[in-house]
Design a protein around this motif. Structure first.
Motif, PDB file in Angstrom:
ATOM      1  N   ASP A  83      15.975   1.256  10.208  1.00 61.32           N
ATOM      2  CA  ASP A  83      15.112   0.849  11.320  1.00 61.32           C
ATOM      3  C   ASP A  83      14.439  -0.490  11.015  1.00 61.32           C
ATOM      4  OD1 ASP A  83      15.661   3.102  12.805  1.00 61.32           O
ATOM      5  OD2 ASP A  83      13.868   4.189  12.164  1.00 61.32           O
ATOM      6  N   ARG A  84      13.958  -1.120  12.085  1.00 63.70           N
ATOM      7  CA  ARG A  84      13.106  -2.295  11.936  1.00 63.70           C
ATOM      8  C   ARG A  84      11.684  -1.932  12.356  1.00 63.70           C
ATOM      9  NH1 ARG A  84      17.969  -4.467  13.574  1.00 63.70           N
ATOM     10  NH2 ARG A  84      17.474  -4.208  15.781  1.00 63.70           N
ATOM     11  N   VAL A  85      10.705  -2.492  11.643  1.00 64.60           N
ATOM     12  CA  VAL A  85       9.295  -2.256  11.938  1.00 64.60           C
ATOM     13  C   VAL A  85       8.600  -3.606  12.066  1.00 64.60           C
ATOM     14  CG1 VAL A  85       7.133  -1.217  11.161  1.00 64.60           C
ATOM     15  CG2 VAL A  85       9.318  -0.097  10.627  1.00 64.60           C
ATOM     16  N   VAL A  86       8.030  -3.887  13.235  1.00 67.19           N
ATOM     17  CA  VAL A  86       7.280  -5.128  13.382  1.00 67.19           C
ATOM     18  C   VAL A  86       5.886  -4.940  12.807  1.00 67.19           C
ATOM     19  CG1 VAL A  86       8.559  -5.950  15.402  1.00 67.19           C
ATOM     20  CG2 VAL A  86       6.521  -4.539  15.729  1.00 67.19           C
ATOM     21  N   THR A  87       5.363  -5.990  12.203  1.00 64.54           N
ATOM     22  CA  THR A  87       4.035  -5.933  11.601  1.00 64.54           C
ATOM     23  C   THR A  87       3.219  -7.126  12.064  1.00 64.54           C
ATOM     24  OG1 THR A  87       4.631  -7.194   9.615  1.00 64.54           O
ATOM     25  CG2 THR A  87       4.992  -4.807   9.556  1.00 64.54           C
ATOM     26  N   MET A  88       1.908  -6.965  12.086  1.00 65.27           N
ATOM     27  CA  MET A  88       0.998  -8.070  12.402  1.00 65.27           C
ATOM     28  C   MET A  88      -0.293  -7.848  11.607  1.00 65.27           C
ATOM     29  SD  MET A  88      -0.372  -9.530  16.096  1.00 65.27           S
ATOM     30  CE  MET A  88       1.220 -10.191  16.605  1.00 65.27           C
ATOM     31  N   PHE A  89      -0.397  -8.565  10.498  1.00 67.34           N
ATOM     32  CA  PHE A  89      -1.551  -8.442   9.616  1.00 67.34           C
ATOM     33  C   PHE A  89      -2.011  -9.826   9.177  1.00 67.34           C
ATOM     34  CE2 PHE A  89       0.282  -4.230   9.144  1.00 67.34           C
ATOM     35  CZ  PHE A  89      -0.848  -3.408   9.070  1.00 67.34           C
ATOM     36  N   PRO A  90      -3.303  -9.956   8.896  1.00 63.53           N
ATOM     37  CA  PRO A  90      -3.777 -11.202   8.281  1.00 63.53           C
ATOM     38  C   PRO A  90      -3.255 -11.307   6.859  1.00 63.53           C
ATOM     39  CG  PRO A  90      -5.528  -9.576   8.299  1.00 63.53           C
ATOM     40  CD  PRO A  90      -4.385  -8.974   9.078  1.00 63.53           C
ATOM     41  N   THR A  91      -3.289 -12.500   6.306  1.00 65.99           N
ATOM     42  CA  THR A  91      -2.905 -12.676   4.907  1.00 65.99           C
ATOM     43  C   THR A  91      -3.853 -11.870   4.021  1.00 65.99           C
ATOM     44  OG1 THR A  91      -2.008 -14.879   5.300  1.00 65.99           O
ATOM     45  CG2 THR A  91      -2.642 -14.353   3.039  1.00 65.99           C
ATOM     46  N   GLY A  92      -3.309 -10.970   3.241  1.00 66.06           N
ATOM     47  CA  GLY A  92      -4.128 -10.113   2.395  1.00 66.06           C
ATOM     48  C   GLY A  92      -3.305  -8.974   1.835  1.00 66.06           C
ATOM     49  N   PRO A  93      -3.910  -8.120   1.007  1.00 59.46           N
ATOM     50  CA  PRO A  93      -3.170  -7.044   0.334  1.00 59.46           C
ATOM     51  C   PRO A  93      -2.463  -6.092   1.285  1.00 59.46           C
ATOM     52  CG  PRO A  93      -5.335  -7.343  -0.670  1.00 59.46           C
ATOM     53  CD  PRO A  93      -5.316  -8.193   0.554  1.00 59.46           C
ATOM     54  N   GLU A  94      -3.096  -5.750   2.424  1.00 61.34           N
ATOM     55  CA  GLU A  94      -2.490  -4.738   3.287  1.00 61.34           C
ATOM     56  C   GLU A  94      -1.169  -5.207   3.878  1.00 61.34           C
ATOM     57  OE1 GLU A  94      -4.146  -1.190   5.939  1.00 61.34           O
ATOM     58  OE2 GLU A  94      -4.842  -3.167   6.586  1.00 61.34           O
ATOM     59  N   ALA A  95      -1.060  -6.494   4.196  1.00 60.38           N
ATOM     60  CA  ALA A  95       0.209  -7.014   4.699  1.00 60.38           C
ATOM     61  C   ALA A  95       1.322  -6.796   3.679  1.00 60.38           C
ATOM     62  CB  ALA A  95       0.075  -8.500   5.030  1.00 60.38           C
ATOM     63  N   LEU A  96       0.993  -6.976   2.398  1.00 60.92           N
ATOM     64  CA  LEU A  96       1.980  -6.779   1.330  1.00 60.92           C
ATOM     65  C   LEU A  96       2.300  -5.308   1.133  1.00 60.92           C
ATOM     66  CD1 LEU A  96       0.423  -9.320  -1.190  1.00 60.92           C
ATOM     67  CD2 LEU A  96       2.470  -9.668   0.203  1.00 60.92           C
ATOM     68  N   VAL A  97       1.283  -4.468   1.183  1.00 61.67           N
ATOM     69  CA  VAL A  97       1.486  -3.026   1.039  1.00 61.67           C
ATOM     70  C   VAL A  97       2.437  -2.506   2.104  1.00 61.67           C
ATOM     71  CG1 VAL A  97       0.352  -0.780   1.302  1.00 61.67           C
ATOM     72  CG2 VAL A  97      -0.684  -2.530  -0.146  1.00 61.67           C
ATOM     73  N   VAL A  98       2.188  -2.868   3.354  1.00 60.57           N
ATOM     74  CA  VAL A  98       3.018  -2.380   4.457  1.00 60.57           C
ATOM     75  C   VAL A  98       4.442  -2.884   4.316  1.00 60.57           C
ATOM     76  CG1 VAL A  98       3.315  -2.407   6.960  1.00 60.57           C
ATOM     77  CG2 VAL A  98       1.027  -2.148   5.991  1.00 60.57           C
ATOM     78  N   TRP A  99       4.610  -4.144   3.934  1.00 67.00           N
ATOM     79  CA  TRP A  99       5.949  -4.694   3.719  1.00 67.00           C
ATOM     80  C   TRP A  99       6.709  -3.880   2.675  1.00 67.00           C
ATOM     81  CZ3 TRP A  99       6.802  -9.912   0.716  1.00 67.00           C
ATOM     82  CH2 TRP A  99       8.163 -10.233   0.714  1.00 67.00           C
ATOM     83  N   MET A 100       6.063  -3.598   1.544  1.00 68.06           N
ATOM     84  CA  MET A 100       6.723  -2.844   0.480  1.00 68.06           C
ATOM     85  C   MET A 100       7.009  -1.404   0.915  1.00 68.06           C
ATOM     86  SD  MET A 100       7.203  -5.061  -1.898  1.00 68.06           S
ATOM     87  CE  MET A 100       7.425  -6.205  -0.519  1.00 68.06           C
ATOM     88  N   ALA A 101       6.098  -0.789   1.676  1.00 62.41           N
ATOM     89  CA  ALA A 101       6.312   0.591   2.141  1.00 62.41           C
ATOM     90  C   ALA A 101       7.510   0.666   3.077  1.00 62.41           C
ATOM     91  CB  ALA A 101       5.050   1.093   2.842  1.00 62.41           C
ATOM     92  N   ILE A 102       7.626  -0.312   3.969  1.00 60.47           N
ATOM     93  CA  ILE A 102       8.769  -0.356   4.883  1.00 60.47           C
ATOM     94  C   ILE A 102      10.064  -0.473   4.089  1.00 60.47           C
ATOM     95  CG2 ILE A 102       9.898  -1.744   6.666  1.00 60.47           C
ATOM     96  CD1 ILE A 102       7.026  -2.511   7.623  1.00 60.47           C
TER      97      ILE A 102
END
Length: 540
Positions: A75-94
Motif C-alpha cells: 500500500d501507499r500512505v500519504v503523510t503530512m508532518f512538519p520537520t521533526g521526529p514524528e515525520a521520521l517515525v511515521v516514515w519508518m513505520a510505513i
C-alpha cells in the motif's frame, strides 16, 4: 575508474565502496536501537531529544496504528508532518509494514492536494493534527475517502485514532533491500504536471553518501536539518547522520534569525542549505563573532555570490553538487572547489553526457542537456508513479534525461546553465507552471493564463502570471482591480510557494506558429501595464 584530485578512490568497505549493498534506513535504525538504545538519534528544537531506543518504541506504536487502519504490504500512505521526529517515525513505520510513504508538501491544500491524492491512490493518510482538516471531504471533496491517522498532537498523544489495540498481532516485517522503494516524492520536474518519483533505498543512501563527503564524519557530528522531510535534501541529511552514528537536529522550517542561535545551542557541525537560505544568511550585516560557531561543513546549491567570502565570514568550508529528486548526486565538488560557477565533476560510479536535442554528445564548452547513468543499479529513480510513458521518455536511449541545460569544460567540470521546459525554482521549491495555470483557470474571469519564473532579489525565481481576461470582463471593474482579485484567488487555491508574486492582465499571449505560448518572450519582458486594475505586485 577515473578519479580527480578532490575525490579519493573508493576503498573496499568505505562509505563510497560501489560494491557494498546499501543498508535501508529502517534496518539501520533498528540495528542501532539494539546496539545503543540510549544514544540520541534526533533532537528537535521544539520537542527535545529522542534516543534510538525511544525511536524504536514510537515506530512500533505507529506500525500498530497503521496496521489497525488497514495498511498492508504494497500500500501507499500519504503523510503530512512538519520537520521533526514524528515525520521520521511515521516514515519508518510505513516502511516496516512493507508499505510506501508518500510525503506531501505541507503547503498543499484544496485543488492541488486533491489532485495528488487522486494520483497517489493511498490506502491511508497519516497527518499532523494542524492539517487534518485538509483531508476531510468538506475540504477536499475530490479526494479519496481515506482513513486519516493523526499524530502526537491528537487526543491523548496517541499515534492514530486508536493506536495499536491491545493484543494486536502485527505481521512479520518484510525484508527491505536496496531495490525496495523507500518513498515516493512528488516533484514538478521540468515539464508537464507534478509526478511521483519512485526512490529506491540505494538511491537515497548514495545521495547521502555523496552529497557531503562522509570520510571525516562521525558520531560527534550534529547535522542541522531545517529543511523539509518531504524533500530529498531533508531525508538524505537524516540518512547521513544515521550512517555515521551522528545526531540529527531538526527545526520546523529555516529561520534566518534562529539559524546561528540553533547552531551554537545544539553544537551543529554540518548542514545542507538551498541557495536562497545562504542568501538570507549573507544578507544580515556582518558581526565580529560570525565565525565563532561550531558549524564547519556546509552543502549549498547553488553557491553564494562570493563563496570564498561566505566561507571566511562564517568559518566554514563549502561543498556543492548537481542533484535532483530522480538521481543520486552524480556531479559533486568535494571540499576542494573547482572553478567559479561549477557544481563539480562526475563522481566515481556515475557517468554523464552533455547532448543535443537528438542525444548526440556536444563538444566541451557547448551547452546541452545533462544525461546521467550509474555503474550500479538502483541509484536512479525506478520511474514515475503510474506514468510509464513519462518514465520511458526520461530514460530513453539508456540514459536518464535531467531536462537541465549544462556545459562541461575540458577538465570535466560541469556548469549548470538553466532549466529546460517551464519549471520554476522558488525558495528551494520546484514549481510546475502548468499546475499554477490550471489553478488560475478556475477563476471565473480568467480565459487563459501563462506562468513563468522571473528573477528574484533572493536568487532563483519569483512567479509571474500573465492573464487574459474573459471577454466582457473589465480589469478595473473589480474592487481593487482584477489582477489583485486573481492574486487573492491564488492565495486561497494554491500552496503559498506557488502563489504568483506578480499578476498582469494582458490582451493576448505571444504564440508560435503551432499556437504554443512563447514563454521565453514573456520571461524577457520588462515593465508592466500601468492601466488601472491590470497589474498586482504582492511584494509592494
Amino acid at each position: 575508474m577515473t578519479t580527480f584530485p578532490h575525490q579519493s578512490a573508493p576503498a573496499e568497505g568505505s562509505w563510497r565502496d560501489p560494491a557494498a549493498e546499501a543498508v535501508p534506513l529502517p534496518v539501520l535504525l533498528r540495528e542501532r536501537a539494539a546496539a545503543a538504545p540510549d544514544a540520541v538519534f534526533v533532537e528537535d528544537t521544539a520537542e527535545g531529544p529522542v534516543t534510538y531506543g525511544g525511536f524504536e518504541e514510537l515506530v512500533h506504536a505507529w506500525r500498530g496504528a497503521l496496521h489497525a487502519a488497514g495498511v498492508r504490504q504494497g500500500d501507499r500512505v500519504v503523510t503530512m508532518f512538519p520537520t521533526g521526529p514524528e515525520a521520521l517515525v511515521v516514515w519508518m513505520a510505513i516502511a516496516r509494514l512493507g508499505a510506501v510513504e508518500v510525503p506531501l508538501n505541507t503547503a498543499y491544500h484544496g485543488r492541488v492536494l486533491a489532485t495528488v491524492l487522486a494520483d497517489a491512490a493511498p490506502a491511508a493518510a497519516a497527518v499532523h493534527p494542524r492539517w487534518a482538516e485538509r483531508f476531510a471531504p468538506a475540504q477536499a471533496p475530490e479526494s479519496l475517502a481515506l482513513p486519516v491517522l493523526t499524530g502526537a498532537g491528537g487526543p491523548g498523544g496517541a499515534p492514530g485514532p486508536a493506536g495499536a489495540r491491545p493484543g494486536t498481532v502485527l505481521p512479520p516485517e518484510p525484508e527491505l533491500r536496496e531495490h525496495t522503494t523507500a518513498t515516493v516524492v512528488y516533484t514538478s520536474g521540468t515539464t508537464g504536471r507534478s509526478k511521483g518519483v519512485l526512490i529506491p533505498w540505494r538511491q537515497l543512501e548514495r545521495s547521502a553518501v555523496w552529497c557531503i563527503p562522509l570520510d571525516e564524519a562521525g558520531p560527534d557530528d550534529h547535522w542541522y536539518v531545517p529543511v523539509p522531510l518531504f524533500h530529498v535534501s531533508g531525508k538524505l541529511s537524516v540518512y547521513a547522520a544515521a550512517l555515521t552514528g551522528a545526531r540529527a537536529v531538526t527545526r520546523d522550517g529555516f529561520s534566518t534569525s534562529r539559524f546561528w542561535p540553533d547552531v551554537r545551542a545544539y553544537g551543529c557541525t554540518t548542514t545542507l542549505l538551498p541557495g536562497s537560505a545562504a542568501r538570507y544568511l549573507e544578507s544580515v550585516p556582518p558581526a565580529p563573532g560570525d565565525a565563532d560557531n561550531p558549524l564547519r561543513n556546509v552543502f549549498v546549491a547553488p553557491f553564494p555570490r562570493d563563496r570564498a567570502a561566505f566561507a571566511a565570514r562564517f568559518g566554514v568550508r563549502l561543498t556543492t553538487a548537481f542533484n535532483m529528486t530522480e538521481v543520486s548526486c552524480p556531479v559533486v565538488s568535494g571540499w576542494q572547489l573547482g572553478p567559479e560557477g561549477s557544481c563539480g565533476r562526475a563522481r566515481p560510479g556515475a557517468q554523464i553526457r552533455i547532448v543535443d536535442a537528438y542525444d548526440r554528445e556536444v563538444p566541451d564548452g557547448e551547452t546541452g542537456e545533462l544525461l546521467v547513468r550509474t555503474d550500479s543499479p538502483w541509484e536512479i529513480t525506478a520511474g514515475y508513479l503510474g506514468l510509464p510513458d513519462a518514465t520511458a521518455e526520461a530514460t530513453r536511449n539508456l540514459w536518464f534525461h535531467t531536462g537541465d541545460r549544462c556545459r562541461r569544460d575540458a577538465q570535466g567540470w560541469v556548469y549548470f546553465v538553466d532549466r529546460s521546459g517551464d519549471a520554476i525554482r522558488r525558495r528551494g521549491e520546484n514549481i510546475c507552471s502548468t499546475d499554477v495555470e490550471a489553478a488560475l483557470g478556475g477563476h471565473p474571469a480568467v480565459a487563459e493564463a501563462a506562468v513563468v519564473g522571473v528573477p528574484s532579489e533572493w536568487g532563483e525565481h519569483d512567479v509571474k502570471a500573465f492573464v487574459v481576461a474573459r471577454e466582457g470582463r473589465d480589469p478595473d471593474g473589480v474592487p481593487g482591480g482584477l489582477a489583485a482579485d486573481i492574486a487573492d484567488y491564488a492565495r486561497r487555491e494554491l500552496p503559498r510557494f506557488m502563489v504568483p508574486r506578480y499578476v498582469e492582465i494582458v490582451d493576448d499571449l505571444p504564440r508560435t506558429h503551432t499556437q504554443r505560448v512563447r514563454k521565453a518572450e514573456l520571461r524577457a519582458r520588462t515593465g508592466h501595464d500601468e492601466r488601472p486594475g491590470r497589474y498586482h505586485d504582492a511584494g509592494r
